[in-house]
Design a protein around this motif. Structure first.
Motif, PDB file in Angstrom:
ATOM      1  N   SER A  34       3.248  -3.739  -3.475  1.00  0.00           N
ATOM      2  CA  SER A  34       3.453  -2.367  -3.016  1.00  0.00           C
ATOM      3  C   SER A  34       2.101  -1.726  -2.762  1.00  0.00           C
ATOM      4  CB  SER A  34       4.242  -1.561  -4.056  1.00  0.00           C
ATOM      5  OG  SER A  34       3.494  -1.477  -5.263  1.00  0.00           O
ATOM      6  N   SER A  35       2.140  -0.565  -2.132  1.00  0.00           N
ATOM      7  CA  SER A  35       0.891   0.146  -1.856  1.00  0.00           C
ATOM      8  C   SER A  35       1.149   1.640  -1.805  1.00  0.00           C
ATOM      9  CB  SER A  35       0.290  -0.310  -0.526  1.00  0.00           C
ATOM     10  OG  SER A  35      -0.855   0.473  -0.212  1.00  0.00           O
ATOM     11  N   ALA A  44      -6.319   0.024   2.258  1.00  0.00           N
ATOM     12  CA  ALA A  44      -5.216   0.228   1.318  1.00  0.00           C
ATOM     13  C   ALA A  44      -5.463  -0.509   0.011  1.00  0.00           C
ATOM     14  CB  ALA A  44      -3.897  -0.260   1.933  1.00  0.00           C
ATOM     15  N   LYS A  45      -4.822   0.021  -1.026  1.00  0.00           N
ATOM     16  CA  LYS A  45      -4.769  -0.658  -2.312  1.00  0.00           C
ATOM     17  C   LYS A  45      -3.431  -1.384  -2.390  1.00  0.00           C
ATOM     18  CE  LYS A  45      -4.621   0.152  -7.325  1.00  0.00           C
ATOM     19  NZ  LYS A  45      -4.645   1.171  -8.402  1.00  0.00           N
ATOM     20  N   LEU A  46      -3.480  -2.690  -2.589  1.00  0.00           N
ATOM     21  CA  LEU A  46      -2.271  -3.497  -2.731  1.00  0.00           C
ATOM     22  C   LEU A  46      -2.069  -3.829  -4.203  1.00  0.00           C
ATOM     23  CD1 LEU A  46      -2.799  -6.041   0.198  1.00  0.00           C
ATOM     24  CD2 LEU A  46      -1.838  -3.720   0.293  1.00  0.00           C
ATOM     25  N   THR A 174       6.231  -8.979   0.303  1.00  0.00           N
ATOM     26  CA  THR A 174       6.103  -8.472   1.672  1.00  0.00           C
ATOM     27  C   THR A 174       5.863  -6.973   1.656  1.00  0.00           C
ATOM     28  OG1 THR A 174       7.578 -10.203   2.496  1.00  0.00           O
ATOM     29  CG2 THR A 174       7.228  -8.298   3.923  1.00  0.00           C
ATOM     30  N   LEU A 175       4.854  -6.551   2.378  1.00  0.00           N
ATOM     31  CA  LEU A 175       4.487  -5.138   2.460  1.00  0.00           C
ATOM     32  C   LEU A 175       4.962  -4.569   3.782  1.00  0.00           C
ATOM     33  CD1 LEU A 175       2.797  -2.792   1.127  1.00  0.00           C
ATOM     34  CD2 LEU A 175       0.945  -3.523   2.633  1.00  0.00           C
ATOM     35  N   LYS A 176       5.785  -3.531   3.716  1.00  0.00           N
ATOM     36  CA  LYS A 176       6.250  -2.855   4.923  1.00  0.00           C
ATOM     37  C   LYS A 176       5.184  -1.864   5.387  1.00  0.00           C
ATOM     38  CE  LYS A 176      10.328  -4.813   4.788  1.00  0.00           C
ATOM     39  NZ  LYS A 176      10.753  -5.776   5.827  1.00  0.00           N
ATOM     40  N   LEU A 177       4.914  -1.879   6.674  1.00  0.00           N
ATOM     41  CA  LEU A 177       3.925  -0.961   7.241  1.00  0.00           C
ATOM     42  C   LEU A 177       4.630   0.049   8.129  1.00  0.00           C
ATOM     43  CD1 LEU A 177       1.038  -3.406   8.249  1.00  0.00           C
ATOM     44  CD2 LEU A 177       1.166  -1.923   6.249  1.00  0.00           C
ATOM     45  N   ALA A 185       6.314   1.425   0.899  1.00  0.00           N
ATOM     46  CA  ALA A 185       6.797   0.603  -0.181  1.00  0.00           C
ATOM     47  C   ALA A 185       6.718  -0.849   0.166  1.00  0.00           C
ATOM     48  CB  ALA A 185       8.211   0.930  -0.538  1.00  0.00           C
ATOM     49  N   ALA A 186       7.034  -1.605  -0.838  1.00  0.00           N
ATOM     50  CA  ALA A 186       6.761  -2.990  -0.973  1.00  0.00           C
ATOM     51  C   ALA A 186       7.938  -3.861  -0.745  1.00  0.00           C
ATOM     52  CB  ALA A 186       6.415  -3.202  -2.395  1.00  0.00           C
TER      53      ALA A 186
END
Length: 231
Positions: A34-35, A44-46, A174-177, A185-186
């Motif tokens: 998540s980020s 970004a911070k993951l 998986t990170l949603k952009l 969210a993640a």
């Protein structure tokens, strides 16, 4: 069928539903990302959340693979007490322009290895990366991960979820952009399943409480013929 019996049965069913939902939620735990600040074209911070799905072993190693088709110009790894962190750099097949930087090589994997006890059984920990710039025109980024347990078991979180299909057993983080969403969210469909489970759990609890309330109400006795005549 007596009304009290129906209400008590409803309470039992509701309690059973809560137990089943809780079990399903624990079974679906997996490595996620998540980020709080991920936006296309930015830094970004993951945050990778890693659960130890075991009753008697601990997590001792985590390897996270970064997207090869969208390499990052900058990768900073969180330094954690009790863990050694290593970043592996690889040469790219072709030059890639990221913002104002042209990359010929990039960080491909980041590995955290426990130097102490690791993540205990049935607990979790989080590992963070600072990356950038994130690609534009991309809906999501996958970060396949490999989790190693203290007994030598290795779990690869690398399956890609397909539209319309059930969630795979070991989905890749998986990170949603989406620039319009804050925070971004993640992960896979975990958020959707968690929301549904909470709604179902709340409904089941309400039904159970109503059943118990009606079941505990004092029972009114019917008037006898003699008392009716006296009136």
């Amino acid at each position: 069928m007596p009304k009290r019996f129906v209400l008590r049965a409803g309470a039992i069913v509701a309690a059973s539903a809560l137990v089943v939902i809780g079990a399903a939620g624990s079974a679906s735990a997996h490595v996620t990302v998540s980020s709080p600040d991920a936006k296309p074209g930015g830094y970004a911070k993951l945050v990778f959340r890693v659960p130890t799905e075991s009753d008697n072993t601990s997590t001792t190693k985590l390897v996270v693979s970064l997207p090869k088709d969208h390499p990052f110009a900058s990768v900073g790894a969180q330094v954690k007490d009790g863990w050694k962190v290593e970043k592996k750099e690889e040469k790219l097949p072709a030059e890639v322009k990221v913002g104002d930087v042209t990359l010929t090589k990039a960080i491909s994997t980041v590995t955290w290895t426990a130097t102490a006890g690791g993540i205990p059984a049935n607990d979790f920990d989080e590992f963070a990366l600072s990356v950038g710039k994130l690609p534009e025109g991309v809906d999501s980024l996958s970060f396949p991960a490999v989790q190693t347990y203290s007994d030598g078991e290795v779990v690869k979180w690398a399956d890609v979820a397909k539209d319309g299909a059930d969630e795979p057993e070991h989905p890749a983080p998986t990170l949603k952009l989406a620039a319009a969403l804050t925070p971004v969210a993640a992960t896979t469909s975990e958020g959707t399943s968690d929301t549904l489970a909470r709604w179902l759990g709340g409904a089941g609890l309400l039904v159970g409480l109503l059943g118990l309330a009606f079941g505990l109400r004092p029972r009114r006795t019917a008037a006898s013929p003699a008392s009716v005549e006296k009136q």
